[in-house]
Design a protein around this motif. Structure first.
Motif, PDB file in Angstrom:
ATOM      1  N   LEU A 180       0.851  -1.194   0.000  1.00 29.32           N
ATOM      2  CA  LEU A 180       0.000   0.000   0.000  1.00 29.32           C
ATOM      3  C   LEU A 180       0.882   1.238   0.000  1.00 29.32           C
ATOM      4  CD1 LEU A 180      -1.981  -2.227   0.857  1.00 29.32           C
ATOM      5  CD2 LEU A 180      -2.930  -0.653   2.545  1.00 29.32           C
ATOM      6  N   GLU A 181       0.642   2.122  -0.950  1.00 25.68           N
ATOM      7  CA  GLU A 181       1.396   3.370  -1.047  1.00 25.68           C
ATOM      8  C   GLU A 181       0.410   4.529  -1.153  1.00 25.68           C
ATOM      9  OE1 GLU A 181       3.819   6.459  -1.334  1.00 25.68           O
ATOM     10  OE2 GLU A 181       4.464   4.444  -0.751  1.00 25.68           O
ATOM     11  N   ARG A 182       0.605   5.558  -0.325  1.00 25.30           N
ATOM     12  CA  ARG A 182      -0.369   6.647  -0.280  1.00 25.30           C
ATOM     13  C   ARG A 182      -0.387   7.493  -1.547  1.00 25.30           C
ATOM     14  NH1 ARG A 182       2.355  10.802   4.139  1.00 25.30           N
ATOM     15  NH2 ARG A 182       4.307  11.173   3.036  1.00 25.30           N
ATOM     16  N   GLY A 183       0.688   7.475  -2.314  1.00 19.78           N
ATOM     17  CA  GLY A 183       0.726   8.192  -3.586  1.00 19.78           C
ATOM     18  C   GLY A 183       1.082   7.237  -4.711  1.00 19.78           C
ATOM     19  N   ILE A 184       1.843   7.732  -5.670  1.00 21.38           N
ATOM     20  CA  ILE A 184       2.367   6.896  -6.745  1.00 21.38           C
ATOM     21  C   ILE A 184       3.755   6.437  -6.331  1.00 21.38           C
ATOM     22  CG2 ILE A 184       3.052   6.802  -9.164  1.00 21.38           C
ATOM     23  CD1 ILE A 184       0.057   6.968  -8.750  1.00 21.38           C
ATOM     24  N   LEU A 185       4.029   5.163  -6.481  1.00 17.54           N
ATOM     25  CA  LEU A 185       5.330   4.630  -6.077  1.00 17.54           C
ATOM     26  C   LEU A 185       6.380   5.003  -7.107  1.00 17.54           C
ATOM     27  CD1 LEU A 185       7.092   2.947  -4.241  1.00 17.54           C
ATOM     28  CD2 LEU A 185       6.290   0.889  -5.408  1.00 17.54           C
ATOM     29  N   ARG A 186       7.218   5.939  -6.734  1.00 18.62           N
ATOM     30  CA  ARG A 186       8.315   6.340  -7.616  1.00 18.62           C
ATOM     31  C   ARG A 186       9.469   6.841  -6.748  1.00 18.62           C
ATOM     32  NH1 ARG A 186       4.746  10.852  -8.730  1.00 18.62           N
ATOM     33  NH2 ARG A 186       4.196   9.934 -10.729  1.00 18.62           N
ATOM     34  N   GLY A 187      10.661   6.763  -7.272  1.00 16.29           N
ATOM     35  CA  GLY A 187      11.835   7.228  -6.548  1.00 16.29           C
ATOM     36  C   GLY A 187      12.037   8.718  -6.700  1.00 16.29           C
ATOM     37  N   ARG A 188      12.734   9.302  -5.746  1.00 19.15           N
ATOM     38  CA  ARG A 188      13.067  10.729  -5.821  1.00 19.15           C
ATOM     39  C   ARG A 188      14.235  10.931  -6.788  1.00 19.15           C
ATOM     40  NH1 ARG A 188      16.536  12.083  -0.288  1.00 19.15           N
ATOM     41  NH2 ARG A 188      18.344  10.807  -0.832  1.00 19.15           N
ATOM     42  N   GLU A 189      14.491  12.177  -7.141  1.00 18.00           N
ATOM     43  CA  GLU A 189      15.577  12.477  -8.073  1.00 18.00           C
ATOM     44  C   GLU A 189      16.946  12.383  -7.405  1.00 18.00           C
ATOM     45  OE1 GLU A 189      15.386  12.923 -11.326  1.00 18.00           O
ATOM     46  OE2 GLU A 189      13.230  12.585 -11.243  1.00 18.00           O
ATOM     47  N   GLN A 190      17.016  12.711  -6.122  1.00 16.52           N
ATOM     48  CA  GLN A 190      18.287  12.728  -5.409  1.00 16.52           C
ATOM     49  C   GLN A 190      18.790  11.316  -5.135  1.00 16.52           C
ATOM     50  OE1 GLN A 190      20.088  15.418  -4.671  1.00 16.52           O
ATOM     51  NE2 GLN A 190      21.696  14.139  -3.798  1.00 16.52           N
ATOM     52  N   GLU A 191      20.057  11.056  -5.458  1.00 10.55           N
ATOM     53  CA  GLU A 191      20.610   9.718  -5.254  1.00 10.55           C
ATOM     54  C   GLU A 191      20.654   9.323  -3.777  1.00 10.55           C
ATOM     55  OE1 GLU A 191      23.632  11.111  -8.488  1.00 10.55           O
ATOM     56  OE2 GLU A 191      21.918  12.058  -7.521  1.00 10.55           O
ATOM     57  N   TRP A 192      20.631   8.017  -3.556  1.00 14.26           N
ATOM     58  CA  TRP A 192      20.865   7.447  -2.229  1.00 14.26           C
ATOM     59  C   TRP A 192      22.322   7.015  -2.159  1.00 14.26           C
ATOM     60  CZ3 TRP A 192      15.954   4.050  -2.995  1.00 14.26           C
ATOM     61  CH2 TRP A 192      14.830   4.738  -2.508  1.00 14.26           C
ATOM     62  N   ASN A 193      23.048   7.498  -1.174  1.00 16.39           N
ATOM     63  CA  ASN A 193      24.459   7.148  -1.054  1.00 16.39           C
ATOM     64  C   ASN A 193      24.668   5.936  -0.152  1.00 16.39           C
ATOM     65  OD1 ASN A 193      24.859   9.927  -2.257  1.00 16.39           O
ATOM     66  ND2 ASN A 193      26.970   9.251  -1.989  1.00 16.39           N
ATOM     67  N   ILE A 194      25.549   5.053  -0.594  1.00 15.29           N
ATOM     68  CA  ILE A 194      25.779   3.790   0.104  1.00 15.29           C
ATOM     69  C   ILE A 194      27.148   3.270  -0.330  1.00 15.29           C
ATOM     70  CG2 ILE A 194      24.780   2.291  -1.677  1.00 15.29           C
ATOM     71  CD1 ILE A 194      23.362   0.768   0.628  1.00 15.29           C
ATOM     72  N   SER A 195      27.678   2.283   0.371  1.00 16.59           N
ATOM     73  CA  SER A 195      28.935   1.645  -0.028  1.00 16.59           C
ATOM     74  C   SER A 195      28.638   0.476  -0.973  1.00 16.59           C
ATOM     75  CB  SER A 195      29.695   1.148   1.202  1.00 16.59           C
ATOM     76  OG  SER A 195      29.987   2.222   2.077  1.00 16.59           O
ATOM     77  N   ARG A 196      29.559   0.224  -1.895  1.00 18.01           N
ATOM     78  CA  ARG A 196      29.326  -0.783  -2.940  1.00 18.01           C
ATOM     79  C   ARG A 196      29.081  -2.170  -2.365  1.00 18.01           C
ATOM     80  NH1 ARG A 196      28.034  -4.022  -5.859  1.00 18.01           N
ATOM     81  NH2 ARG A 196      28.483  -4.372  -8.056  1.00 18.01           N
ATOM     82  N   SER A 197      29.842  -2.547  -1.354  1.00 19.30           N
ATOM     83  CA  SER A 197      29.704  -3.899  -0.806  1.00 19.30           C
ATOM     84  C   SER A 197      28.314  -4.143  -0.232  1.00 19.30           C
ATOM     85  CB  SER A 197      30.753  -4.139   0.282  1.00 19.30           C
ATOM     86  OG  SER A 197      30.619  -3.192   1.330  1.00 19.30           O
ATOM     87  N   GLU A 198      27.659  -3.097   0.277  1.00 25.94           N
ATOM     88  CA  GLU A 198      26.335  -3.255   0.875  1.00 25.94           C
ATOM     89  C   GLU A 198      25.269  -3.580  -0.164  1.00 25.94           C
ATOM     90  OE1 GLU A 198      25.998  -0.354   4.594  1.00 25.94           O
ATOM     91  OE2 GLU A 198      26.862   0.682   2.859  1.00 25.94           O
ATOM     92  N   LEU A 199      25.519  -3.230  -1.423  1.00 22.54           N
ATOM     93  CA  LEU A 199      24.540  -3.477  -2.480  1.00 22.54           C
ATOM     94  C   LEU A 199      24.510  -4.928  -2.941  1.00 22.54           C
ATOM     95  CD1 LEU A 199      25.095  -0.292  -4.691  1.00 22.54           C
ATOM     96  CD2 LEU A 199      23.197  -0.738  -3.136  1.00 22.54           C
ATOM     97  N   GLU A 200      25.494  -5.718  -2.545  1.00 19.73           N
ATOM     98  CA  GLU A 200      25.557  -7.106  -3.002  1.00 19.73           C
ATOM     99  C   GLU A 200      24.351  -7.919  -2.546  1.00 19.73           C
ATOM    100  OE1 GLU A 200      27.523  -8.615  -5.170  1.00 19.73           O
ATOM    101  OE2 GLU A 200      28.396  -6.623  -5.528  1.00 19.73           O
ATOM    102  N   VAL A 201      23.676  -7.463  -1.479  1.00 21.18           N
ATOM    103  CA  VAL A 201      22.518  -8.210  -0.988  1.00 21.18           C
ATOM    104  C   VAL A 201      21.413  -8.291  -2.039  1.00 21.18           C
ATOM    105  CG1 VAL A 201      21.357  -6.214   0.062  1.00 21.18           C
ATOM    106  CG2 VAL A 201      21.000  -8.500   1.017  1.00 21.18           C
TER     107      VAL A 201
END
Length: 511
Positions: A79-100
């Protein structure tokens, strides 16, 4: 017209109105005048015709855990109160964490590569009057939320998940065998992914004031001198306005992102977001060596993040589980959000899967999915040491001197100590080494910090520090016992693996 008004009124949409709306919410939180919602009730009558195994409220990050559960064969409604879409601003994270994402088969290697919008190296940690520390591969990846969420949304629907956009959460009635959500959705388990200000969270906290708040303002803009490095934590001013200002900066796909953030208690006398944005605009030219007039702002960024010492939050109801920022499981030093969700994604996916399989959906059983973690609790003292409360009169450079000394010692101890800490992972051996070196080499700073944080807080921290060591030992023991687990019942295995997870994450051994 103030500079804040002049700058923000040039942006599309009512950005200034949004900033002031957030300020009013912050004011009500500080003054404890926010009405307590009553959205969760209970009934003794069983539901008929349970339609879903899981209903997730809050789609922006809920889609991640939602797709992971659909992949494991569960009936999931999002359930999403609006339209499910991502924001324009990037999410910062370390590369190794994305392997999941690849490990759980949510994205292919190619899709993950495409989701990375920007990357940079190295990143700096620096403090006013102190030394600079440079590191590589820490929070240096910018993920494209638009592409990531659209990809996960498409795959979620193709795998059999159901998405209900423009469908806000309203109520939940907990029955013996399920939950009736928004008078429509009958589910075995309700997952709250609505964030810090979820109405379910507000009802569970019953007006509890946060123990700490992080205020953040910033922008993404063009017009900066070309710079491919970033700042993770930078300070170039002493304490001002009862605030120690910290800065972040990094390249973005359409410019350069800069943040100003500060930690504080919940005293109403502290600065608000509009005040802090004025400070941001005042100090940004000195920080980045640029005139405001030569910048072309693409978007303004602002928000505040409450933190509570007694976290994660455990709901008093059966069959309702908070995840992400709703659970309060992020470090009081970080903003939570995407990074905190990804860090716990595998643990939560396997845990929810096991809870559904073994029908461990009571309040106490679900509480094990958001366990006490001394690795997070010890960071409360660090936040307290990085802020100047209203009633305190600190030396204007005390916080800078302390942080400069601590990071210098961590740098000398090497990357195995420094890099996990910069990713909100605290481990007993690394913390112990840092404490010993700092105490031996900078005893006067340790003496100054005790009256700042308070003796009671120091005793409380010592308990969490001891528990950090205990959890480190328990995790090593738990791993050795794992071969015997196959002899346990599925219900017993659920509890064993939840305890093992709590020891692993509680000791910072998930890094």
């Amino acid at each position: 017209m103030s500079l804040v008004e002049e700058v923000l009124q040039k942006l599309p949409g009512d950005v200034l109105g949004g900033l002031r709306k957030s300020d009013r919410l912050l004011k009500s939180l500080r003054e404890n005048t926010t009405p307590i919602p009553q959205v969760v009730t209970q009934s003794d009558v069983p539901l008929e015709n349970i339609d879903w195994d899981v209903v997730i409220c809050g789609g922006t990050l809920g889609i991640i855990i939602g797709y992971a559960l659909v992949k494991r064969g569960w009936r999931v409604a999002l359930l999403e109160r609006g339209i499910l879409r991502g924001r324009e601003q990037e999410w910062n994270i370390s590369r190794s964490e994305l392997e999941v994402f690849v490990e759980l088969d949510l994205l292919s290697e190619e899709e993950l590569k495409k989701a990375i919008a920007t990357q940079y190296n190295p990143a700096r940690v620096s403090f006013f009057g102190g030394t600079e520390v440079w590191v590589n591969d820490v929070l240096n990846i910018g993920v494209d939320p638009v592409y990531l969420l659209e990809t996960l949304k498409t795959k979620f629907l193709a795998a059999g998940g159901s998405l209900f956009e423009n469908t806000p959460f309203s109520t939940a009635v907990v029955h013996p065998n399920g939950v009736l959500v928004a008078d429509t959705f009958k589910t075995r388990l309700l997952v709250d992914a609505m964030g810090h200000f979820s109405p379910i969270v507000q009802q569970a906290r019953q007006g509890q004031k946060p123990d700490g708040i992080c205020l953040v303002v910033g922008s993404c803009a063009q017009g900066f001198t070309q710079n491919t490095t970033g700042d993770l934590l930078a300070s170039f001013t002493p304490i001002q306005n009862h605030c120690q200002y910290f800065w972040e900066a990094f390249p973005a796909r359409d410019g350069r992102t800069t943040y100003l953030f500060t930690y504080m208690d919940a005293d109403p006398q502290h600065l608000g977001l509009e005040d802090l944005f004025a400070e941001y605009l005042r100090l940004l030219p000195e920080y980045q060596g640029v005139n405001i007039e030569q910048l072309q702002l693409k978007r303004a960024l602002f928000g505040f993040f409450p933190a509570y010492r007694r976290s994660p939050l455990h709901f008093p109801w059966n069959r309702i589980l908070p995840v992400g920022d709703s659970s309060g499981s992020q470090s009081p030093l970080s903003f939570g959000g995407f990074g905190a969700m990804v860090r716990h994604l595998k643990r939560l996916t396997l845990g929810i899967d096991a809870a559904l399989t073994t029908e461990q959906l009571s309040s106490s059983a679900l509480a094990l999915l958001q366990p006490y973690q001394p690795s997070l609790s010890v960071t409360w003292l660090f936040q307290k040491a990085m802020r100047a409360d209203i009633e305190q009169k600190l030396d204007s450079n005390q916080i800078n001197q302390l942080l400069s000394a601590v990071f210098l010692e961590m740098q000398q101890l090497g990357e195995p100590v420094l890099k996990p800490f910069l990713q909100d992972v605290v481990q007993f051996p690394a913390l112990t080494q840092t404490l010993i070196k700092t105490a031996l080499n900078h005893p006067q700073l340790i003496a100054q910090i005790i009256p700042q944080v308070g003796f009671v807080s120091l005793i409380d921290w010592t308990i969490h520090y001891i528990n950090l060591g205990i959890y480190t030992a328990l995790y090593q023991l738990g791993v050795k016992l794992e071969p015997t687990v196959k002899n346990l019942s599925p219900q017993q295995q659920y509890y064993y693996y939840r305890w093992l997870d709590s020891w692993q994450y509680g000791a910072g051994n998930d890094y």
